[in-house]
Design a protein around this motif. Structure first.
Motif, PDB file in Angstrom:
ATOM      1  N   THR A   2       0.852  -1.184   0.000  1.00  0.00           N
ATOM      2  CA  THR A   2       0.000   0.000   0.000  1.00  0.00           C
ATOM      3  C   THR A   2       0.891   1.238   0.000  1.00  0.00           C
ATOM      4  O   THR A   2       2.105   1.147   0.218  1.00  0.00           O
ATOM      5  CB  THR A   2      -0.891   0.019   1.243  1.00  0.00           C
ATOM      6  OG1 THR A   2      -0.047   0.099   2.407  1.00  0.00           O
ATOM      7  CG2 THR A   2      -1.752  -1.239   1.325  1.00  0.00           C
ATOM      8  N   LYS A   3       0.288   2.414  -0.221  1.00  0.00           N
ATOM      9  CA  LYS A   3       1.080   3.636  -0.249  1.00  0.00           C
ATOM     10  C   LYS A   3       1.808   3.881   1.080  1.00  0.00           C
ATOM     11  O   LYS A   3       3.009   4.193   1.070  1.00  0.00           O
ATOM     12  CB  LYS A   3       0.203   4.833  -0.615  1.00  0.00           C
ATOM     13  CG  LYS A   3       1.005   6.095  -0.893  1.00  0.00           C
ATOM     14  CD  LYS A   3       0.165   7.174  -1.533  1.00  0.00           C
ATOM     15  CE  LYS A   3       1.014   8.387  -1.892  1.00  0.00           C
ATOM     16  NZ  LYS A   3       0.241   9.436  -2.587  1.00  0.00           N
ATOM     17  N   PRO A   4       1.146   3.723   2.240  1.00  0.00           N
ATOM     18  CA  PRO A   4       1.879   3.898   3.510  1.00  0.00           C
ATOM     19  C   PRO A   4       3.024   2.901   3.660  1.00  0.00           C
ATOM     20  O   PRO A   4       4.093   3.246   4.192  1.00  0.00           O
ATOM     21  CB  PRO A   4       0.802   3.672   4.574  1.00  0.00           C
ATOM     22  CG  PRO A   4      -0.486   4.012   3.890  1.00  0.00           C
ATOM     23  CD  PRO A   4      -0.310   3.554   2.478  1.00  0.00           C
ATOM     24  N   GLU A   5       2.823   1.678   3.175  1.00  0.00           N
ATOM     25  CA  GLU A   5       3.895   0.674   3.261  1.00  0.00           C
ATOM     26  C   GLU A   5       5.067   1.054   2.353  1.00  0.00           C
ATOM     27  O   GLU A   5       6.226   0.863   2.705  1.00  0.00           O
ATOM     28  CB  GLU A   5       3.351  -0.706   2.873  1.00  0.00           C
ATOM     29  CG  GLU A   5       2.452  -1.321   3.930  1.00  0.00           C
ATOM     30  CD  GLU A   5       1.755  -2.587   3.459  1.00  0.00           C
ATOM     31  OE1 GLU A   5       1.379  -3.403   4.316  1.00  0.00           O
ATOM     32  OE2 GLU A   5       1.569  -2.747   2.225  1.00  0.00           O
ATOM     33  N   LEU A   6       4.739   1.584   1.161  1.00  0.00           N
ATOM     34  CA  LEU A   6       5.787   2.054   0.259  1.00  0.00           C
ATOM     35  C   LEU A   6       6.587   3.187   0.901  1.00  0.00           C
ATOM     36  O   LEU A   6       7.821   3.201   0.849  1.00  0.00           O
ATOM     37  CB  LEU A   6       5.177   2.537  -1.058  1.00  0.00           C
ATOM     38  CG  LEU A   6       4.816   1.487  -2.103  1.00  0.00           C
ATOM     39  CD1 LEU A   6       4.007   2.115  -3.241  1.00  0.00           C
ATOM     40  CD2 LEU A   6       6.069   0.826  -2.670  1.00  0.00           C
ATOM     41  N   GLN A   7       5.864   4.134   1.501  1.00  0.00           N
ATOM     42  CA  GLN A   7       6.542   5.255   2.160  1.00  0.00           C
ATOM     43  C   GLN A   7       7.480   4.758   3.256  1.00  0.00           C
ATOM     44  O   GLN A   7       8.614   5.234   3.389  1.00  0.00           O
ATOM     45  CB  GLN A   7       5.494   6.220   2.743  1.00  0.00           C
ATOM     46  CG  GLN A   7       4.755   7.018   1.673  1.00  0.00           C
ATOM     47  CD  GLN A   7       3.597   7.819   2.231  1.00  0.00           C
ATOM     48  OE1 GLN A   7       2.878   7.374   3.126  1.00  0.00           O
ATOM     49  NE2 GLN A   7       3.393   9.018   1.684  1.00  0.00           N
ATOM     50  N   GLN A   8       7.002   3.801   4.032  1.00  0.00           N
ATOM     51  CA  GLN A   8       7.816   3.238   5.120  1.00  0.00           C
ATOM     52  C   GLN A   8       9.056   2.527   4.556  1.00  0.00           C
ATOM     53  O   GLN A   8      10.166   2.657   5.091  1.00  0.00           O
ATOM     54  CB  GLN A   8       6.965   2.259   5.932  1.00  0.00           C
ATOM     55  CG  GLN A   8       7.621   1.777   7.210  1.00  0.00           C
ATOM     56  CD  GLN A   8       6.669   0.922   8.047  1.00  0.00           C
ATOM     57  OE1 GLN A   8       5.639   0.443   7.574  1.00  0.00           O
ATOM     58  NE2 GLN A   8       7.019   0.728   9.303  1.00  0.00           N
ATOM     59  N   HIS A   9       8.850   1.783   3.476  1.00  0.00           N
ATOM     60  CA  HIS A   9       9.954   1.055   2.854  1.00  0.00           C
ATOM     61  C   HIS A   9      11.011   2.012   2.300  1.00  0.00           C
ATOM     62  O   HIS A   9      12.214   1.835   2.537  1.00  0.00           O
ATOM     63  CB  HIS A   9       9.403   0.166   1.727  1.00  0.00           C
ATOM     64  CG  HIS A   9      10.462  -0.594   0.973  1.00  0.00           C
ATOM     65  ND1 HIS A   9      11.075  -1.720   1.474  1.00  0.00           N
ATOM     66  CD2 HIS A   9      11.013  -0.367  -0.249  1.00  0.00           C
ATOM     67  CE1 HIS A   9      11.956  -2.157   0.595  1.00  0.00           C
ATOM     68  NE2 HIS A   9      11.942  -1.365  -0.461  1.00  0.00           N
ATOM     69  N   TYR A  10      10.555   3.022   1.558  1.00  0.00           N
ATOM     70  CA  TYR A  10      11.480   4.008   0.990  1.00  0.00           C
ATOM     71  C   TYR A  10      12.237   4.752   2.093  1.00  0.00           C
ATOM     72  O   TYR A  10      13.433   5.034   1.973  1.00  0.00           O
ATOM     73  CB  TYR A  10      10.726   5.020   0.128  1.00  0.00           C
ATOM     74  CG  TYR A  10      10.213   4.494  -1.196  1.00  0.00           C
ATOM     75  CD1 TYR A  10      10.980   3.660  -2.001  1.00  0.00           C
ATOM     76  CD2 TYR A  10       8.952   4.864  -1.662  1.00  0.00           C
ATOM     77  CE1 TYR A  10      10.511   3.204  -3.224  1.00  0.00           C
ATOM     78  CE2 TYR A  10       8.473   4.418  -2.891  1.00  0.00           C
ATOM     79  CZ  TYR A  10       9.255   3.585  -3.666  1.00  0.00           C
ATOM     80  OH  TYR A  10       8.788   3.140  -4.878  1.00  0.00           O
ATOM     81  N   GLN A  11      11.527   5.091   3.159  1.00  0.00           N
ATOM     82  CA  GLN A  11      12.164   5.823   4.255  1.00  0.00           C
ATOM     83  C   GLN A  11      13.225   4.974   4.938  1.00  0.00           C
ATOM     84  O   GLN A  11      14.296   5.478   5.310  1.00  0.00           O
ATOM     85  CB  GLN A  11      11.096   6.274   5.271  1.00  0.00           C
ATOM     86  CG  GLN A  11      11.611   7.158   6.392  1.00  0.00           C
ATOM     87  CD  GLN A  11      12.198   8.475   5.898  1.00  0.00           C
ATOM     88  OE1 GLN A  11      11.907   8.937   4.799  1.00  0.00           O
ATOM     89  NE2 GLN A  11      13.051   9.095   6.712  1.00  0.00           N
ATOM     90  N   ALA A  12      12.947   3.686   5.105  1.00  0.00           N
ATOM     91  CA  ALA A  12      13.930   2.795   5.718  1.00  0.00           C
ATOM     92  C   ALA A  12      15.184   2.699   4.847  1.00  0.00           C
ATOM     93  O   ALA A  12      16.316   2.739   5.354  1.00  0.00           O
ATOM     94  CB  ALA A  12      13.320   1.406   5.923  1.00  0.00           C
ATOM     95  N   LEU A  13      14.985   2.597   3.532  1.00  0.00           N
ATOM     96  CA  LEU A  13      16.123   2.572   2.597  1.00  0.00           C
ATOM     97  C   LEU A  13      16.949   3.846   2.725  1.00  0.00           C
ATOM     98  O   LEU A  13      18.184   3.810   2.761  1.00  0.00           O
ATOM     99  CB  LEU A  13      15.613   2.453   1.157  1.00  0.00           C
ATOM    100  CG  LEU A  13      15.317   1.079   0.577  1.00  0.00           C
ATOM    101  CD1 LEU A  13      14.770   1.232  -0.842  1.00  0.00           C
ATOM    102  CD2 LEU A  13      16.545   0.191   0.572  1.00  0.00           C
ATOM    103  N   TRP A  14      16.247   4.976   2.782  1.00  0.00           N
ATOM    104  CA  TRP A  14      16.913   6.276   2.859  1.00  0.00           C
ATOM    105  C   TRP A  14      17.745   6.404   4.130  1.00  0.00           C
ATOM    106  O   TRP A  14      18.902   6.836   4.085  1.00  0.00           O
ATOM    107  CB  TRP A  14      15.861   7.386   2.783  1.00  0.00           C
ATOM    108  CG  TRP A  14      16.407   8.763   3.001  1.00  0.00           C
ATOM    109  CD1 TRP A  14      16.194   9.579   4.076  1.00  0.00           C
ATOM    110  CD2 TRP A  14      17.276   9.503   2.124  1.00  0.00           C
ATOM    111  NE1 TRP A  14      16.859  10.775   3.920  1.00  0.00           N
ATOM    112  CE2 TRP A  14      17.528  10.756   2.735  1.00  0.00           C
ATOM    113  CE3 TRP A  14      17.843   9.237   0.888  1.00  0.00           C
ATOM    114  CZ2 TRP A  14      18.338  11.724   2.147  1.00  0.00           C
ATOM    115  CZ3 TRP A  14      18.658  10.202   0.300  1.00  0.00           C
ATOM    116  CH2 TRP A  14      18.886  11.432   0.927  1.00  0.00           C
TER     117      TRP A  14
END
Length: 238
Positions: A2-14
């Motif tokens: 989902t969009k919130p999960e994508l945001q969380q994933h991208y933020q963790a990568l960052w």
């Protein structure tokens, strides 16, 4: 995702990459300039709109001036990987497989897949590259990937889907490190400024099945087929 999960994933990568960047630890790719890199594979991909490409190139302009020696994907090579069917490896050539069979199977799978919208907002990173974040509100992309995984898993066609990692995001790689940045502090300052940039959105209504090298360079890409999601039809390249 989902969009919130994508945001969380991208933020963790960052956050993971940022820790390395702040210690001036940038992973460089020695094969970027290698003339004998023979890695090749097959990918189902989507291209962003010209407007999105222009926005990406516009916002990377300062970085390109600051660090011109890094590798920036030209507009022609920008892409979103829907699914890597055969991950690039040395020694693979298209002559080893029946490309028509791959085209036909993808055609069958996407028959009821309509266009989907992607929003490109901000950047994330891995230790070796900078990525533009892609987001989707509906689950068409996830569903398409699941159907492709199932179809190829049940087929006898050679594939290496998910062998490297199971792709779940909608990112686009825009920069790879060829060497350590000359001015890492200023470089980091510039890429931090890109984390909130809106690169625009576009409707993905066409997919491409291509033979490709590791970097999706246009000069090494062979278009096997183009799929129109509006018509659920295929136009095979000659």
């Amino acid at each position: 995702m989902t969009k919130p999960e994508l945001q969380q994933h991208y933020q963790a990568l960052w956050q993971q990459s940022l820790l390395k960047f702040e210690q001036h630890q940038f992973e460089t790719d020695p094969l970027l300039t290698a003339k004998d890199d023979k890695r090749y594979g097959i990918t189902l991909l989507a291209r962003p709109s010209e407007q999105v490409k222009q926005q990406i190139r516009h916002h990377l302009a300062e970085l390109m001036q600051l660090e011109p020696q890094q590798y920036y994907y030209p507009a022609s090579d920008l892409h979103l990987t829907v699914l890597s069917l055969i991950s690039c490896y040395a020694g693979f050539t298209l002559s080893q497989i029946d490309t028509a069979a791959y085209v036909e199977l993808v055609k069958e799978v996407i028959a009821d897949t309509g266009p989907f919208r992607l929003d490109f907002q901000g950047i994330t990173a891995s230790p070796s590259c900078v990525l533009v974040q892609g987001f989707f509100d509906d689950q068409k992309l996830n569903q398409l990937r699941a159907k492709l995984r199932s179809a190829f898993g049940q087929s006898t066609l050679q594939h290496s889907i998910d062998q490297r990692y199971a792709i779940q995001t909608a990112h686009m790689t825009v920069l790879r490190f060829t060497q350590q940045p000359a001015n890492p502090v200023l470089f980091l300052q510039k890429i931090k400024a890109l984390t909130s940039v809106d690169f625009g959105s576009c409707l993905i209504d066409e997919l491409e099945l291509v033979g490709n090298d590791w970097y999706q360079r246009q000069q090494n890409t062979v278009l096997l087929s183009r799929f129109d999601l509006n018509k659920s039809a295929v136009n095979t390249a000659v």
